[in-house]
Design an enzyme around this catalytic site. Structure first.
Site, PDB file in Angstrom:
ATOM      1  N   CYS A  38      29.962   0.416 -15.684  1.00  0.00           N
ATOM      2  CA  CYS A  38      30.871   0.052 -16.786  1.00  0.00           C
ATOM      3  C   CYS A  38      32.120   0.928 -16.710  1.00  0.00           C
ATOM      4  O   CYS A  38      32.062   2.055 -16.225  1.00  0.00           O
ATOM      5  CB  CYS A  38      30.131   0.281 -18.102  1.00  0.00           C
ATOM      6  N   SER A  40      33.393   2.547 -18.975  1.00  0.00           N
ATOM      7  CA  SER A  40      33.178   3.787 -19.739  1.00  0.00           C
ATOM      8  C   SER A  40      32.657   4.911 -18.840  1.00  0.00           C
ATOM      9  O   SER A  40      32.891   6.092 -19.127  1.00  0.00           O
ATOM     10  CB  SER A  40      32.216   3.541 -20.899  1.00  0.00           C
ATOM     11  N   HIS A  43      35.786   6.381 -17.677  1.00  0.00           N
ATOM     12  CA  HIS A  43      36.394   7.196 -18.739  1.00  0.00           C
ATOM     13  C   HIS A  43      35.716   8.565 -18.792  1.00  0.00           C
ATOM     14  O   HIS A  43      36.362   9.596 -18.982  1.00  0.00           O
ATOM     15  CB  HIS A  43      36.250   6.519 -20.104  1.00  0.00           C
ATOM     16  N   HIS A  60      24.949   4.223 -17.829  1.00  0.00           N
ATOM     17  CA  HIS A  60      24.429   3.927 -19.178  1.00  0.00           C
ATOM     18  C   HIS A  60      24.140   2.439 -19.390  1.00  0.00           C
ATOM     19  O   HIS A  60      24.127   1.999 -20.542  1.00  0.00           O
ATOM     20  CB  HIS A  60      25.447   4.421 -20.217  1.00  0.00           C
ATOM     21  N   CYS A 163      24.764  -2.652 -22.059  1.00  0.00           N
ATOM     22  CA  CYS A 163      26.088  -2.258 -22.569  1.00  0.00           C
ATOM     23  C   CYS A 163      27.073  -3.414 -22.563  1.00  0.00           C
ATOM     24  O   CYS A 163      27.432  -3.922 -23.613  1.00  0.00           O
ATOM     25  CB  CYS A 163      26.671  -1.054 -21.820  1.00  0.00           C
TER      26      CYS A 163
HETATM   27  N1  LIG Z   1      33.611  -0.416 -27.638  1.00  0.00           N
HETATM   28  C1  LIG Z   1      32.556  -0.172 -26.913  1.00  0.00           C
HETATM   29  O1  LIG Z   1      31.494   0.172 -27.444  1.00  0.00           O
HETATM   30  C2  LIG Z   1      32.635  -0.321 -25.424  1.00  0.00           C
HETATM   31  C3  LIG Z   1      31.467  -0.560 -24.664  1.00  0.00           C
HETATM   32  C4  LIG Z   1      31.625  -0.772 -23.285  1.00  0.00           C
HETATM   33  C5  LIG Z   1      32.868  -0.670 -22.679  1.00  0.00           C
HETATM   34  N2  LIG Z   1      33.944  -0.403 -23.459  1.00  0.00           N
HETATM   35  C6  LIG Z   1      35.303  -0.334 -22.918  1.00  0.00           C
HETATM   36  O2  LIG Z   1      35.768  -1.653 -22.669  1.00  0.00           O
HETATM   37  C7  LIG Z   1      36.837  -1.573 -21.719  1.00  0.00           C
HETATM   38  C8  LIG Z   1      36.607  -2.593 -20.619  1.00  0.00           C
HETATM   39  O3  LIG Z   1      35.440  -2.248 -19.871  1.00  0.00           O
HETATM   40  P1  LIG Z   1      35.053  -3.065 -18.545  1.00  0.00           P
HETATM   41  O4  LIG Z   1      33.834  -2.410 -18.011  1.00  0.00           O
HETATM   42  O5  LIG Z   1      35.085  -4.511 -18.811  1.00  0.00           O
HETATM   43  O6  LIG Z   1      36.302  -2.675 -17.605  1.00  0.00           O
HETATM   44  P2  LIG Z   1      36.873  -3.407 -16.288  1.00  0.00           P
HETATM   45  O7  LIG Z   1      37.634  -2.371 -15.568  1.00  0.00           O
HETATM   46  O8  LIG Z   1      35.743  -4.107 -15.598  1.00  0.00           O
HETATM   47  O9  LIG Z   1      37.835  -4.543 -16.866  1.00  0.00           O
HETATM   48  C9  LIG Z   1      39.129  -4.333 -17.320  1.00  0.00           C
HETATM   49  C10 LIG Z   1      39.922  -5.604 -17.040  1.00  0.00           C
HETATM   50  O10 LIG Z   1      41.213  -5.491 -17.626  1.00  0.00           O
HETATM   51  C11 LIG Z   1      42.164  -6.048 -16.741  1.00  0.00           C
HETATM   52  N3  LIG Z   1      43.484  -5.478 -17.065  1.00  0.00           N
HETATM   53  C12 LIG Z   1      43.926  -4.214 -16.831  1.00  0.00           C
HETATM   54  N4  LIG Z   1      45.174  -4.071 -17.313  1.00  0.00           N
HETATM   55  C13 LIG Z   1      45.529  -5.250 -17.869  1.00  0.00           C
HETATM   56  C14 LIG Z   1      46.707  -5.741 -18.527  1.00  0.00           C
HETATM   57  N5  LIG Z   1      47.763  -4.938 -18.727  1.00  0.00           N
HETATM   58  N6  LIG Z   1      46.706  -7.004 -18.980  1.00  0.00           N
HETATM   59  C15 LIG Z   1      45.627  -7.810 -18.789  1.00  0.00           C
HETATM   60  N7  LIG Z   1      44.508  -7.421 -18.171  1.00  0.00           N
HETATM   61  C16 LIG Z   1      44.453  -6.161 -17.712  1.00  0.00           C
HETATM   62  C17 LIG Z   1      41.647  -5.688 -15.358  1.00  0.00           C
HETATM   63  O11 LIG Z   1      42.176  -6.540 -14.361  1.00  0.00           O
HETATM   64  C18 LIG Z   1      40.142  -5.879 -15.551  1.00  0.00           C
HETATM   65  O12 LIG Z   1      39.743  -7.207 -15.254  1.00  0.00           O
HETATM   66  C19 LIG Z   1      36.856  -0.118 -21.222  1.00  0.00           C
HETATM   67  O13 LIG Z   1      37.817   0.612 -21.974  1.00  0.00           O
HETATM   68  C20 LIG Z   1      35.464   0.367 -21.584  1.00  0.00           C
HETATM   69  O14 LIG Z   1      35.392   1.763 -21.714  1.00  0.00           O
HETATM   70  C21 LIG Z   1      33.851  -0.256 -24.802  1.00  0.00           C
HETATM   71 ZN   LIG Z   2      29.447   0.686 -21.095  1.00  0.00          ZN
END
Ligand SMILES: NC(=O)c1ccc[n+]([C@@H]2O[C@H](COP(=O)([O-])OP(=O)(O)OC[C@H]3O[C@@H](n4cnc5c(N)ncnc54)[C@H](O)[C@@H]3O)[C@@H](O)[C@H]2O)c1
Ligand SMILES: [Zn+2]
Ligand SMILES: [Zn+2]
Length: 361
Positions: A38, A40, A43, A60, A163
Site C-alpha cells: 500500500c 502508506s 509514507h 499492513h 487495507c
Molecule cells: N485513509 C486511510 O485510512 C488510508 C488507507 C490506505 C491508504 N491510504 C492512502 O491512500 C492514498 C492512495 O494509496 P494507494 O495505495 O492507492 O496509492 P497508489 O500509489 O497505488 O495510487 C495513487 C494513484 O494516484 C495517481 N496520481 C498521482 N498524482 C496524481 C494527480 N496529480 N492526479 C491524478 N492522479 C494522480 C497515481 O497515478 C496512482 O494511480 C495514499 O496516500 C495512502 O497512504 C489511506
Molecule cells: Zn494501507
C-alpha cells in the site's frame, strides 16, 4: 523467520532474521501467506504523514493462516484463514462503544512495557508497523486485529481486504455514504482509488468519473466500474469533470494524499456535495475553501480506514467477492517475493504499479 525491517526513516526495508515470541494472552501467531503493498508503506518509509518508531517490520495488508493462539483467544482458531487489519479494537472505549472502532484509542492490545517484546532481532526489540508488520513470514498480533474468512477467496486476493479495499469501499459506503443514482468522481486510481470506484459501483452510483495521470490506470478504472475517465496529465481535471457533470458531482474522493488534488476534489464537488479525503496528507498541509463552497453547502470528510467495523465488513466484502459484485482479481497486477519488496516499493513510488502488487510467501 525472515522479515523486511526498516532501521531508519527515511530509509529502505532490509530482509533479515527476526525472532517471534510465543503468543501471550489474546495474541495470535499467523503464518503470512500474502501481503499487499500500500502507498502508506511508502509514507512510513519517508516519514510522510505516518511517523513510526524504528526499527520496525513494514507492511499492513495481510492474509494468512493461524498457527497458534494464546490464552483467551476466542474469535479465531488454529488453521483458520484470516485477514489482518490495523484497526485493532478494544471493545470498551467511547469510540468502540459508539460504532467508531476504527478510531479506538486504547492500547489494551499492546504488551506491557516490562513484558518481553513480540519480536526481536539480535536481542533488541523490533516494532510492527501499525501493530502488524506483514512483510514477514510470521506475524504475532492481537486477536482484535484478525477476522476469519471463507478460504474460497484465495489469500493472495483476500489480503487486499485488510487495507486498500476495506478503505476504498468503506470510504464510499460508510464514510461518504454514496447514494444510488448519484454522481461520483475519484481522483487517483491506485489500489485505494480503484476500491472507491468499486464501492461506488456497489452503491449503484449513476456516473463514476475516474481521474488519474496514466491511461493504463484509467483503463483499469473502467474495469472496476468507472463510466468516464479523465487524464489529468493531458486535461484540466476540474474542468473535465465539470464538463462531464455540469455543476459538479455529488460525491468526490481524493485517493492520492496531495494538497493540490484535495483542492481539485473540492472544486469538482457540486451543490450539497460531499468531498472525502482518503489519501494521507502531510500533517502541516493547509487548504483553502471559498465563500462559494460554503454557500453551495459542501461537506468535507476524511475517511480513516473506510470508517470500518472490519470484523463485520471483511466477511461481507468476501461475500460480495464470491458473488461477483466485488472484483479482487482485477486489482492485483503482480505477485512477488519478499526479496522483491524494495523493487516493488520503487515501482509504486514511480507510479508504475497497476492496481496492487502483492508479496506472497
Ligand atoms: N485513509 C486511510 O485510512 C488510508 C488507507 C490506505 C491508504 N491510504 C492512502 O491512500 C492514498 C492512495 O494509496 P494507494 O495505495 O492507492 O496509492 P497508489 O500509489 O497505488 O495510487 C495513487 C494513484 O494516484 C495517481 N496520481 C498521482 N498524482 C496524481 C494527480 N496529480 N492526479 C491524478 N492522479 C494522480 C497515481 O497515478 C496512482 O494511480 C495514499 O496516500 C495512502 O497512504 C489511506
Ligand atoms: Zn494501507
Ligand atoms: Zn476501543
Amino acid at each position: 523467520m525472515r522479515a523486511a525491517v526498516v532501521d531508519t526513516v527515511p530509509g529502505e526495508p532490509r530482509v533479515r532474521d527476526v525472532d517471534v515470541d510465543e503468543p501471550g494472552i489474546g495474541e495470535v501467531r499467523v503464518r503470512t501467506v500474502a501481503s499487499g503493498v500500500c502507498h502508506s508503506d511508502l509514507h512510513a518509509l519517508h516519514g510522510h504523514g505516518v511517523v513510526f518508531p524504528t526499527p520496525f517490520v513494514l507492511g499492513h495488508e495481510p492474509a494468512g493462516i493461524v498457527e497458534a493462539v494464546g490464552p483467551g483467544v476466542k474469535n479465531v482458531g488454529v488453521g483458520d484463514a484470516v485477514v489482518a487489519c490495523l484497526s485493532v479494537y478494544c471493545g470498551h472505549c467511547a469510540n468502540c462503544l459508539t460504532g467508531k472502532s476504527y478510531r479506538c484509542f486504547t492500547d489494551d492490545y499492546a504488551r506491557a512495557p516490562e513484558a518481553p517484546p513480540r519480536l526481536c532481532a539480535a536481542g533488541d526489540a523490533v516494532h510492527q508497523f501499525v501493530g502488524l508488520g506483514s512483510f514477514a513470514e510470521t506475524m504475532l498480533v492481537s486477536q482484535h486485529n484478525l477476522v476469519a474468512v471463507d478460504p474460497a477467496v484465495p489469500l493472495s486476493r483476500a489480503c487486499l481486504l485488510g487495507c486498500g479495499v476495506l478503505t476504498g469501499v468503506g470510504a464510499a459506503l460508510n464514510t461518504a455514504q454514496v447514494t444510488a443514482g448519484s454522481t461520483v468522481a475519484v481522483v487517483g486510481c491506485g489500489g485505494v482509488g480503484l476500491s472507491v470506484i468499486q464501492g461506488a459501483r456497489l452503491a449503484y452510483a449513476r456516473r463514476i468519473l475516474a481521474v488519474d495521470l496514466d491511461d493504463a490506470k484509467l483503463d483499469l478504472a473502467r474495469r472496476c466500474g468507472a463510466t468516464d475517465v479523465v487524464n489529468a496529465r493531458t486535461d484540466d481535471a476540474v474542468a473535465a469533470v465539470q464538463a462531464l457533470v455540469p455543476g459538479g458531482v455529488d460525491f468526490a474522493f481524493e485517493a492520492i494524499g496531495a494538497p493540490a488534488t484535495v483542492q481539485q476534489a473540492l472544486a469538482m464537488t457540486g451543490f450539497g456535495g460531499v468531498m472525502t479525503v482518503v489519501g494521507i496528507v502531510d500533517h502541516a498541509a493547509e487548504f483553502a475553501f471559498t465563500g462559494a463552497d460554503l454557500l453551495m453547502g459542501k461537506t468535507i470528510k476524511q475517511s480513516l480506514m473506510g470508517s470500518n467495523r472490519f470484523a463485520a465488513d471483511i466477511p461481507a466484502l468476501v461475500e460480495h467477492a464470491l458473488a461477483g459484485r466485488l472484483d479482487l482479481d482485477v486489482m492485483v497486477s503482480a505477485e512477488q517475493s519478499l526479496d522483491d519488496l524494495p523493487a516493488v516499493l520503487d515501482q509504486l513510488e514511480a507510479g508504475q504499479v497497476l492496481g496492487r502488487a502483492v508479496i506472497t510467501f
